[in-house]
Scaffold this motif. Structure first.
Motif: not given
Length: 515
Positions: A312-316, A437-442, A451-459, A498-503
């Protein structure tokens, strides 16, 4: 009638038939009838066939054509055909105009500079970078850097600067440990041939405790820097990097304005020269204020470096900087010459993760040498660069595995850099937050009809489920790059609802533009 009688009758019939079929030819000697003349044989007839005469079609004469063309029927036919031709032509023209008018217009490309098109690559210690341990060694590695789609090298500092000794500072003299002027000029020439620009770090006191010595010496050092800038720009460098820009900009603002003018007002081969500032500031507010007050083209900072930052800090941080500045003014980095390498700052298992983050955020990604292979700091912030190839022979199993890991890490970096270099959505597209969220960002990167791109991260340390579905987006996207190849293999299709992203995992998805 007996059988013998039947056989005799058949013989008679056959003999009669044979006689009928025999040709009548002359021959008195054999009892056959002769011809009246005695020279020709009966049954031979000479027939004279007349020669075929080729008939040529001559068509109508000119007078006949003119006579027919003037008849009312032909006049009406010609006018009908002429009218049909022009009606068809006008119909096609109207159709083409309608298609052009109704087709969506392409969005105008934003104004960009060369440093916005790919990553910058910092070589803070020339000796550690190559086997030759000098500027010539850097030139020898340009092919490898070109493969990574690097747009600029930040070299040095390489000038003579005894630690904390402003008197011994010599901006225009290259330290013998780094090489000489001829090697540096050769590097610039070779780099330009590969479309790689060269930026020189001229931080005055780079070996000492403060980048500009003390406040007392700032004025003198800044004044001496001005003439040095002219010298190095004349040698062909494409930009200058300076650390501690807030110090000189606040203490001697007039001299800082002169420094900016010397660098930024000139061009080299039709290209703008870049002025890069480096600061230890970490908050988005401070970084934004420095961008405005110093006027540098790019500012390297610690905005994404803190290990205590949440997603969330990174997103802000990203959102705050984008709200105040155009993305062409933003630079994203984690490691640098003073802070060390990416693998040490985030951990070796998170290097690919952070490579994806820096290469997909809107702005210019900046890497330290060796970040592409997860080079780590051990006893120094300037570790020796490791150069591997698939042809190298290794006898030690551990060494072979480590080499394969470095090559795989480099391949991952290259794939992302290639995508960023050719895809407009990643290069200068809009940034749209999708999930945080506090742990994930997309977030979504999109540009016009590309073409469109979605980047998703789970810290985080747990699996997260990202809800990325939207009426304007398809239900599925295709995996382009992933740090979790077991569950998110490249080229596989995944659902966005419902994209599941591992730790500790990251993924880059792509889906096409739909009108």
């Amino acid at each position: 009638m007996t059988k013998d009688t039947e056989v005799d009758m058949k013989d008679v019939e056959l003999n009669e038939m044979d006689q009928e079929k025999r040709p009548i030819t002359g021959g008195a000697g054999n009892g056959e009838a002769g011809s009246p003349t005695g020279t020709e044989k009966n049954g031979s007839i000479k027939v004279k066939i007349p020669e075929e005469i080729e008939t040529k079609f001559t068509g109508l004469s000119k007078e006949e054509l003119l006579r027919v063309a003037g008849t009312p029927a032909w006049v009406r036919t010609r006018w009908a055909l002429l009218i049909l031709f022009w009606l068809g032509w006008l119909g096609m023209l109207a159709g083409a105009v309608a298609i052009i008018v109704q087709a969506p217009r392409c969005k105008d490309l934003p104004a960009m500079n060369w440093w916005n098109y790919g990553p910058l690559y910092q070589i803070g210690d020339v000796q550690a970078f190559s086997e030759s341990q000098n500027l010539k060694g850097v030139e020898e590695k340009l092919d490898s850097l070109s493969q990574l789609k690097v747009k600029g090298l930040v070299v040095g500092p390489i000038h003579v600067a005894p630690a904390d000794n402003p008197v011994g500072l010599k901006f225009v003299e290259i330290s013998s440990d780094a090489g000489n002027l001829e090697q540096f000029k050769g590097l610039i020439t070779a780099a330009h041939k590969k479309s790689i620009n060269v930026i020189l770090d001229l931080t005055p006191n780079y070996l000492g405790s403060g980048p500009w010595f003390s406040n007392v010496s700032v004025t003198d050092v800044a004044e001496r820097l001005k003439s040095a800038l002219v010298f190095w720009l004349n040698q062909g460098v494409d930009g200058i990097q300076l650390s501690g820009v807030e110090r000189v900009a606040s203490v001697v603002p007039s001299l800082w304005a002169d420094i900016r003018a010397i660098v930024q007002n000139g061009t080299a081969e039709g290209k703008r020269r870049i002025l890069i500032g480096v600061t230890a500031k970490t908050s988005a507010v401070d970084v934004s204020e420095l961008l405005n007050s110093t006027g540098v083209d790019l500012l390297l900072s610690g905005a994404l470096r803190s290990k205590t930052m949440t997603a969330l800090d990174r997103a802000q941080t990203v959102q705050q900087l984008l709200s105040s500045h155009n993305q062409t003014q933003l630079a994203w980095n984690i490691g640098d010459r003073k802070e060390g390498h990416l693998a040490t700052l985030v951990g070796p298992d998170m290097v690919n993760f952070n490579q994806m983050l820096l290469l997909t955020l809107p702005g210019t990604p900046v890497f330290n040498y060796g970040d592409e292979i997860a080079l780590a700091d051990e006893y120094t912030k300037s570790p020796k660069m490791l150069w591997d190839s698939l042809e190298d022979e290794e006898t030690n199993g551990t060494a072979t595995k480590e080499k394969e890991q470095r090559l795989a890490c480099r391949s991952f970096f290259k794939t992302l850099s290639d995508l960023r270099g050719r895809e407009r959505s990643l290069q200068h597209g809009d940034y749209i937050p999708l999930f945080n969220s506090t742990s994930a960002l997309a977030y979504l990167r999109q540009w016009d009809q590309s073409g469109r791109y979605i980047a998703a991260f789970n810290w985080g340390s747990d699996v997260v489920t990202l809800q990325l579905a939207h009426p304007d987006r398809p239900t599925q996207a295709v995996v382009q790059v992933s740090t979790d190849k077991a569950n998110l293999a490249p080229d596989s299709a995944v659902g966005l609802s419902a994209l599941e992203l591992g730790p500790g995992k990251a993924v880059l998805l792509q889906f096409p533009y739909v009108a």
